[in-house]
Design a protein around this motif. Structure first.
Motif, short mmCIF file in Angstrom:
data_model
loop_
_atom_site.label_atom_id
_atom_site.label_comp_id
_atom_site.label_asym_id
_atom_site.label_seq_id
_atom_site.Cartn_x
_atom_site.Cartn_y
_atom_site.Cartn_z
N PRO A 3 0.81 -1.23 0.00
CA PRO A 3 0.00 0.00 0.00
C PRO A 3 0.84 1.28 0.00
O PRO A 3 0.44 2.29 -0.58
N THR A 4 2.01 1.24 0.64
CA THR A 4 2.87 2.43 0.66
C THR A 4 3.36 2.76 -0.74
O THR A 4 3.35 3.93 -1.16
N TYR A 5 3.79 1.73 -1.48
CA TYR A 5 4.30 1.96 -2.83
C TYR A 5 3.18 2.38 -3.78
O TYR A 5 3.38 3.22 -4.66
N LEU A 6 2.00 1.80 -3.57
CA LEU A 6 0.83 2.18 -4.39
C LEU A 6 0.44 3.63 -4.13
O LEU A 6 0.07 4.37 -5.05
N ASP A 7 0.54 4.05 -2.87
CA ASP A 7 0.23 5.44 -2.50
C ASP A 7 1.21 6.40 -3.19
O ASP A 7 0.79 7.44 -3.72
N THR A 8 2.48 6.04 -3.19
CA THR A 8 3.47 6.89 -3.85
C THR A 8 3.15 7.03 -5.33
O THR A 8 3.20 8.13 -5.90
N TYR A 9 2.83 5.90 -5.96
CA TYR A 9 2.52 5.90 -7.40
C TYR A 9 1.31 6.79 -7.67
O TYR A 9 1.29 7.60 -8.62
N ALA A 10 0.30 6.65 -6.81
CA ALA A 10 -0.91 7.47 -6.96
C ALA A 10 -0.57 8.95 -6.81
O ALA A 10 -1.07 9.80 -7.57
N TRP A 11 0.29 9.26 -5.83
CA TRP A 11 0.60 10.68 -5.57
C TRP A 11 1.39 11.31 -6.71
O TRP A 11 1.22 12.48 -7.01
N ILE A 12 2.24 10.52 -7.35
CA ILE A 12 2.98 11.04 -8.49
C ILE A 12 2.02 11.39 -9.62
O ILE A 12 2.12 12.46 -10.24
N TYR A 13 1.05 10.51 -9.88
CA TYR A 13 0.04 10.82 -10.91
C TYR A 13 -0.78 12.05 -10.52
O TYR A 13 -1.15 12.87 -11.36
N PHE A 14 -1.05 12.19 -9.22
CA PHE A 14 -1.77 13.36 -8.72
C PHE A 14 -0.98 14.63 -9.03
O PHE A 14 -1.54 15.62 -9.52
N MET A 15 0.31 14.60 -8.77
CA MET A 15 1.15 15.76 -9.03
C MET A 15 1.27 16.06 -10.53
O MET A 15 1.48 17.21 -10.92
N GLN A 16 1.12 15.03 -11.34
CA GLN A 16 1.15 15.22 -12.80
C GLN A 16 -0.20 15.69 -13.34
O GLN A 16 -0.31 16.02 -14.53
#
Length: 586
Positions: free
Chosen positions: A499-512
């Motif tokens: 879940p931590t790595y999935l959250d990071t991935y999601a947040w990067i897309y959010f920032m994009q």
């Protein structure tokens, strides 16, 4: 030139069978298939380089020997001794499939050479090619009936292939050639049990009992088998016979304690063990053995292991100098989550035997688990004095200082650790540099943090923790988002449910600004999270808000707050009902 390799005797592959010496004239090997004869010039050239290869190998010049043998192969690809020699090199090069190919060729060209055939049989078994291995062993049994031990290897291969009945036949053939043994009877017992043939299974143990009537252990094994079937009267009869043979056998004492446990007489079980531990005729090693077996029995039967505590205390009282006993008791107390009592025992050991590595490691793990940072620091500092070349203590010392926000001390610990790590231990170096990056980030020095992460990835480009942290901090800073996406993607491919790595991935897309993908991955993160992580829930609210679902976003922010997240930005998002960027993260 081939990189240097280290030649290990081919004996490893033949399970102890002796190799026959290589013939002095490879071209005249008996049993060899007909082949095109070499010209005299080629034969001389072949012989010269073949024996030169042997000399080089015997001198430890393995790379040069490998080259010489390959030169010979170009001259004659059918010489069995040459093929055999080369196969051993490919094993060391971790190319077993090539070794099998060469060994098959060696066998085909020298069908009566035992060494080649047994090597082929064992390497195929080692590679999980049990059908081929069984076939090779079966041929060997027929060709060399005097080598009765081959039946054992055949039986093992057949067992692994799932041909249980044929495996039993092979064990029977071996048993007819050598005297009955516990090993063979227990093997057949196991195989009969797999087939569900209980009478034949127990019959194997009864044969041992009849063959060795004064060996108490076989009576105990028989009793244990009856007890497993809940035939308690038969079990007790077998145990009674064992007692008449050797009443002080630790196996008997544990068996009786187990018998009383099964029959519901808990007090008698404890009394049986206690009497043994207080028996002055038994040495301390036997007593420890009895207690160890009793604990294992309690765990296997899912009984309360606390039953053993009073027994440990009685034994320690009589043998206060036995540190191994205290270490066992400490481990048992940790299992019961009696942390203070465990710490007391472990500290006693470290005071009595300062260089007892096992006690220090148990003490460190206990301190880490209970988040006793002061104790972690004390243990690590002491261990660094005692074991200065062990970098793990520097690592945990750095973690403790990091958690105490003593960043300078953390950096010093990590750097001292790096100075004690061999350069070839790249995964460890990567972890240390990754920790240094985390410390620098907490200090607000992003440039140094990112430099440290880059250094960590030089040593281990697949370090998922570094990849995740580096990617996440880049996204917070809105820097190199493409690079961050690539690194985070690597972590997802390696651990798709984290879940931590999935959250990071999601947040990067959010920032994009890709809120659709951000929502997909944050929801995957929440599906896999079992801890109600407030950071994930807060992020979910942010993503929902930017996706247009303002009402549900507010629900998530409130949920994060209710679950205990204390954050000024979160409070503002709830009160103002809108997403607010955390500029402090940059």
């Amino acid at each position: 030139m081939l990189k240097k390799i280290y030649y290990i005797s081919f004996l490893f592959w033949i399970s102890g069978a002796l190799l026959m010496p290589v013939k002095s004239m490879p071209a005249k090997e008996t049993g060899k298939k007909e082949k095109n004869s070499l010209s005299m010039a080629d034969q001389r050239k072949f012989d010269y380089f073949y024996y030169e290869g042997l000399n080089l190998k015997n001198s430890g010049k393995y790379s040069e020997a490998f080259d010489a043998f390959n030169y010979c192969l170009a001259i004659d690809s059918t010489a069995a001794p040459l093929l055999f020699e080369l196969s051993s090199f490919y094993i060391q090069l971790n190319r077993p499939e090539k070794a099998v190919q060469l060994l098959k060729a060696a066998v085909a060209n020298s069908s009566d050479n035992f060494s080649y055939k047994i090597a082929l049989a064992n390497i195929t078994r080692g590679l999980g090619m049990f059908g081929e291995a069984a076939q090779e062993f079966e041929e060997l049994v027929k060709q060399y009936p005097e080598k009765v031990e081959l039946n054992y290897y055949l039986a093992e291969a057949l067992t692994q292939q799932g041909e249980i009945e044929r495996a039993i036949e092979a064990f029977n053939s071996l048993e007819s050639s050598i005297r009955m043994s516990e090993m063979l009877s227990m093997q057949k017992y196991r195989l009969y049990s797999i087939l569900g043939e209980e009478e034949n299974a127990i019959g194997e143990i009864e044969k041992l009992v009849d063959k060795f009537p004064m060996e108490s252990r076989y009576q105990i094994i028989l009793g244990d088998l009856f007890l497993e079937k809940n035939e308690t009267q038969k079990a007790l009869a077998a145990y009674d016979k064992a007692c008449t043979i050797d009443p002080e056998s630790p196996y008997y004492i544990v068996a009786m304690a187990n018998y009383y446990e099964v029959t519901g007489d808990k007090d008698a079980a404890e009394k049986e063990i206690e009497n043994a531990l207080l028996n002055e005729k038994l040495d301390i090693d036997t007593k420890v053995n009895i207690l160890s077996r009793y604990i294992i029995t309690l765990q296997q039967s899912k009984k309360d292991v606390e039953n053993a505590n009073t027994l440990f205390e009685a034994l320690i009282e009589n043998h206060p100098e036995e540190t191994e006993l205290k270490l066992m008791y400490g481990s048992l107390l940790i299992l019961q989550e009696k942390n203070e009592e465990a710490r007391f025992q472990l500290r006693l050991i470290t005071e009595m035997e300062p260089e007892n590595v096992g006690a220090w490691q148990q003490l460190l793990q206990l301190s880490l688990r209970t988040e006793d940072l002061e104790e972690v620091i004390r243990v690590c500092k002491k261990c660094i004095e005692l074991f200065p070349d062990a970098p793990g203590y520097y690592f945990y010392l750095g973690i403790a200082y990091h958690q105490k926000q003593d960043y300078s001390a953390a950096l010093e610990a990590y750097r001292n650790g790096i100075a004690n790590i061999p350069q070839e231990n790249t995964p460890y170096l990567s972890d240390f540099y990754g920790q240094i990056g985390d410390v620098y980030y907490q200090m607000g020095n992003m440039d140094k943090a990112f430099e440290s992460y880059e250094e960590a990835l030089k040593y281990n480009e697949g370090n998922v923790m570094v990849l995740n942290n580096y990617a996440y901090f880049l996204s917070l800073a809105k820097k190199d988002l493409t690079k961050a996406e690539r690194m985070s993607g690597q972590t997802i491919r390696k651990e798709p449910s984290n879940p931590t790595y999935l959250d990071t991935y999601a947040w990067i897309y959010f920032m994009q600004g890709n809120y659709t993908l951000a929502k997909i991955y944050i929801e995957k993160a929440l599906d896999n999270d079992k801890t109600d992580n407030t950071e994930l829930i807060d992020h979910y609210g942010d993503i929902l808000y930017m996706s247009g679902d303002h009402e549900k976003a507010l629900e998530q922010w409130k949920k994060a707050k209710e679950l205990g997240k204390e954050d000024e930005i979160l409070d503002r998002k709830i009160s103002e009902g809108k997403y607010i960027e955390d500029i402090q993260a940059k």
